[in-house]
Write a protein that holds these residues in place. Structure first.
Motif, PDB file in Angstrom:
ATOM      1  N   VAL A   1      31.988  47.547  44.568  1.00 17.41           N
ATOM      2  CA  VAL A   1      31.611  48.352  43.405  1.00 17.41           C
ATOM      3  C   VAL A   1      32.527  49.560  43.217  1.00 17.41           C
ATOM      4  CG1 VAL A   1      29.210  47.617  43.452  1.00 17.41           C
ATOM      5  CG2 VAL A   1      29.906  49.637  44.779  1.00 17.41           C
ATOM      6  N   GLN A   2      33.173  49.999  44.285  1.00 19.69           N
ATOM      7  CA  GLN A   2      34.077  51.148  44.186  1.00 19.69           C
ATOM      8  C   GLN A   2      35.519  50.728  43.916  1.00 19.69           C
ATOM      9  OE1 GLN A   2      33.269  54.293  47.232  1.00 19.69           O
ATOM     10  NE2 GLN A   2      31.802  52.793  47.996  1.00 19.69           N
ATOM     11  N   GLY A   3      35.735  49.446  43.712  1.00 18.79           N
ATOM     12  CA  GLY A   3      37.084  48.973  43.467  1.00 18.79           C
ATOM     13  C   GLY A   3      37.669  48.274  44.686  1.00 18.79           C
ATOM     14  N   ASN A   4      38.849  47.735  44.514  1.00 22.67           N
ATOM     15  CA  ASN A   4      39.538  47.010  45.582  1.00 22.67           C
ATOM     16  C   ASN A   4      39.710  47.920  46.806  1.00 22.67           C
ATOM     17  OD1 ASN A   4      41.655  45.836  47.217  1.00 22.67           O
ATOM     18  ND2 ASN A   4      42.191  44.556  45.480  1.00 22.67           N
ATOM     19  N   PRO A   5      39.215  47.504  47.997  1.00 20.26           N
ATOM     20  CA  PRO A   5      39.223  48.394  49.165  1.00 20.26           C
ATOM     21  C   PRO A   5      40.488  48.324  50.019  1.00 20.26           C
ATOM     22  CG  PRO A   5      38.049  46.407  49.731  1.00 20.26           C
ATOM     23  CD  PRO A   5      38.481  46.250  48.276  1.00 20.26           C
ATOM     24  N   HIS A   6      41.477  47.520  49.617  1.00 21.44           N
ATOM     25  CA  HIS A   6      42.664  47.328  50.458  1.00 21.44           C
ATOM     26  C   HIS A   6      43.757  48.351  50.132  1.00 21.44           C
ATOM     27  CE1 HIS A   6      40.879  43.530  51.765  1.00 21.44           C
ATOM     28  NE2 HIS A   6      40.615  43.287  50.495  1.00 21.44           N
ATOM     29  N   TYR A   7      43.317  49.574  49.858  1.00 19.69           N
ATOM     30  CA  TYR A   7      44.234  50.599  49.351  1.00 19.69           C
ATOM     31  C   TYR A   7      45.263  51.071  50.371  1.00 19.69           C
ATOM     32  CZ  TYR A   7      39.976  52.909  51.089  1.00 19.69           C
ATOM     33  OH  TYR A   7      38.860  53.247  51.814  1.00 19.69           O
TER      34      TYR A   7
ATOM     35  N   THR B   1      43.715  40.864  48.266  1.00 15.74           N
ATOM     36  CA  THR B   1      44.134  41.746  49.359  1.00 15.74           C
ATOM     37  C   THR B   1      45.377  42.547  48.998  1.00 15.74           C
ATOM     38  OG1 THR B   1      43.339  40.044  50.889  1.00 15.74           O
ATOM     39  CG2 THR B   1      44.726  41.786  51.817  1.00 15.74           C
ATOM     40  N   TRP B   2      46.257  41.967  48.182  1.00  9.77           N
ATOM     41  CA  TRP B   2      47.610  42.478  48.051  1.00  9.77           C
ATOM     42  C   TRP B   2      47.872  43.244  46.758  1.00  9.77           C
ATOM     43  CZ3 TRP B   2      50.042  42.292  52.511  1.00  9.77           C
ATOM     44  CH2 TRP B   2      49.620  41.339  53.444  1.00  9.77           C
ATOM     45  N   SER B   3      46.838  43.632  46.043  1.00 11.67           N
ATOM     46  CA  SER B   3      47.025  44.295  44.744  1.00 11.67           C
ATOM     47  C   SER B   3      47.795  45.604  44.864  1.00 11.67           C
ATOM     48  CB  SER B   3      45.664  44.539  44.091  1.00 11.67           C
ATOM     49  OG  SER B   3      44.980  43.316  43.893  1.00 11.67           O
ATOM     50  N   TYR B   4      47.437  46.424  45.846  1.00  7.08           N
ATOM     51  CA  TYR B   4      48.111  47.719  46.007  1.00  7.08           C
ATOM     52  C   TYR B   4      49.539  47.526  46.507  1.00  7.08           C
ATOM     53  CZ  TYR B   4      43.409  49.685  45.564  1.00  7.08           C
ATOM     54  OH  TYR B   4      42.160  50.016  45.109  1.00  7.08           O
ATOM     55  N   PHE B   5      49.702  46.619  47.441  1.00 10.78           N
ATOM     56  CA  PHE B   5      51.039  46.321  47.959  1.00 10.78           C
ATOM     57  C   PHE B   5      51.943  45.832  46.830  1.00 10.78           C
ATOM     58  CE2 PHE B   5      54.168  43.385  49.674  1.00 10.78           C
ATOM     59  CZ  PHE B   5      54.711  44.095  50.740  1.00 10.78           C
TER      60      PHE B   5
ATOM     61  N   SER C   1      54.178  40.930  40.821  1.00  7.68           N
ATOM     62  CA  SER C   1      53.093  40.710  39.867  1.00  7.68           C
ATOM     63  C   SER C   1      52.145  39.651  40.418  1.00  7.68           C
ATOM     64  CB  SER C   1      53.649  40.242  38.512  1.00  7.68           C
ATOM     65  OG  SER C   1      54.495  41.221  37.947  1.00  7.68           O
ATOM     66  N   VAL C   2      50.904  40.034  40.710  1.00 10.61           N
ATOM     67  CA  VAL C   2      49.907  39.072  41.174  1.00 10.61           C
ATOM     68  C   VAL C   2      49.273  38.431  39.939  1.00 10.61           C
ATOM     69  CG1 VAL C   2      47.818  38.694  42.519  1.00 10.61           C
ATOM     70  CG2 VAL C   2      49.447  40.462  43.231  1.00 10.61           C
ATOM     71  N   LEU C   3      49.629  37.182  39.664  1.00 13.14           N
ATOM     72  CA  LEU C   3      49.150  36.515  38.456  1.00 13.14           C
ATOM     73  C   LEU C   3      47.793  35.855  38.643  1.00 13.14           C
ATOM     74  CD1 LEU C   3      52.328  34.924  36.860  1.00 13.14           C
ATOM     75  CD2 LEU C   3      51.327  37.182  36.513  1.00 13.14           C
ATOM     76  N   SER C   4      47.469  35.493  39.883  1.00 13.82           N
ATOM     77  CA  SER C   4      46.180  34.858  40.128  1.00 13.82           C
ATOM     78  C   SER C   4      45.905  34.861  41.625  1.00 13.82           C
ATOM     79  CB  SER C   4      46.172  33.426  39.591  1.00 13.82           C
ATOM     80  OG  SER C   4      44.866  32.880  39.664  1.00 13.82           O
TER      81      SER C   4
END
Length: 231
Positions: A59-65, A130-134, A141-144
């Motif tokens: 709920v607080q957003g992606n946690p893999h910051y 997992t890798w959005s921040y990275f 670009s993470v497409l899916s």
């Protein structure tokens, strides 16, 4: 006592990552806290009504910051300030270590960008978000994702959609943490004819990546080795 206090504070921070799921937070914690100084950089914060059918949403957003080194500096600064509040007599040593960490991280970040310069702007598929921040930090670009929804195993229908996406977008590679299905990664890699990279997400004892910096050294090394072999 001081050692256990420091360990306890870091443990509370780590627990906050998992407690960001849609499930109720422990008493005394709410949907807005703790933010650890990262409220302005959080990605993928879900909107509207959240339910289990949406997968393992946080709920607080992606946690893999922490997989963005610039966020690592923010986290270190937050810990330095909090430890200084709890143990003010040790503020100078906390500040010294924080400044050393910040300086080294910035230096390493510049080098990591240089190492990945030939591969930036490539499109990727991640197994899990997992890798959005990275990816954002290093210009991928993470497409899916292989999971149709976070924490939900992939179906044949979803894997077929990934194949169609690759036909349109010319995906570069697949990126996954070590604890997801290797057989799925191998099968999809062969189907799309693109490499897959399995990379760690945390520093671990008894490995070559026992520190925050060596963790990124390892991730980036694995990506470069796979992509150079495939080019």
């Amino acid at each position: 006592m001081k050692r256990y206090l420091i360990i306890g504070l870091i443990t509370i921070w780590l627990l906050g990552i998992g407690y960001g799921l849609y499930k109720p937070l422990p008493k005394g914690m709410n949907q807005q806290s703790p933010t650890y100084g990262l409220s302005e950089v959080k990605l993928e914060i879900p909107q509207g009504f959240i339910h289990k059918g949406m997968g393992d949403l946080h709920v607080q957003g992606n946690p893999h910051y922490w997989l963005d080194p610039e966020n690592g500096i923010i986290i270190a600064h937050h810990l330095y300030k909090k430890l200084s509040d709890l143990l003010p007599q040790h503020r100078p040593i906390f500040k010294k270590h924080y400044q050393e960490f910040k300086s080294m991280t910035k230096k390493k970040l510049k080098a990591w960008h240089q190492q990945l310069a030939d591969f930036k702007h490539r499109s990727i598929i991640a197994y899990h978000p997992t890798w959005s921040y990275f990816a954002k930090q290093f210009n991928f670009s993470v497409l899916s994702t292989i999971e149709p929804k976070p924490g939900i195993p992939p179906t044949a229908k979803h894997l077929y959609k990934l194949k169609a996406l690759h036909d349109k977008q010319n995906l570069g590679f697949i990126l996954s943490a070590p604890y997801y299905s290797h057989s799925t990664l191998n099968s999809l890699s062969k189907s799309l004819n693109i490499p897959y990279v399995i990379a760690p997400t945390s520093a671990l004892a008894n490995t070559s990546y026992t520190s925050y910096w060596s963790l990124f050294d390892e991730i980036i090394s694995r990506i470069i080795i796979k992509l150079e072999a495939n080019d």
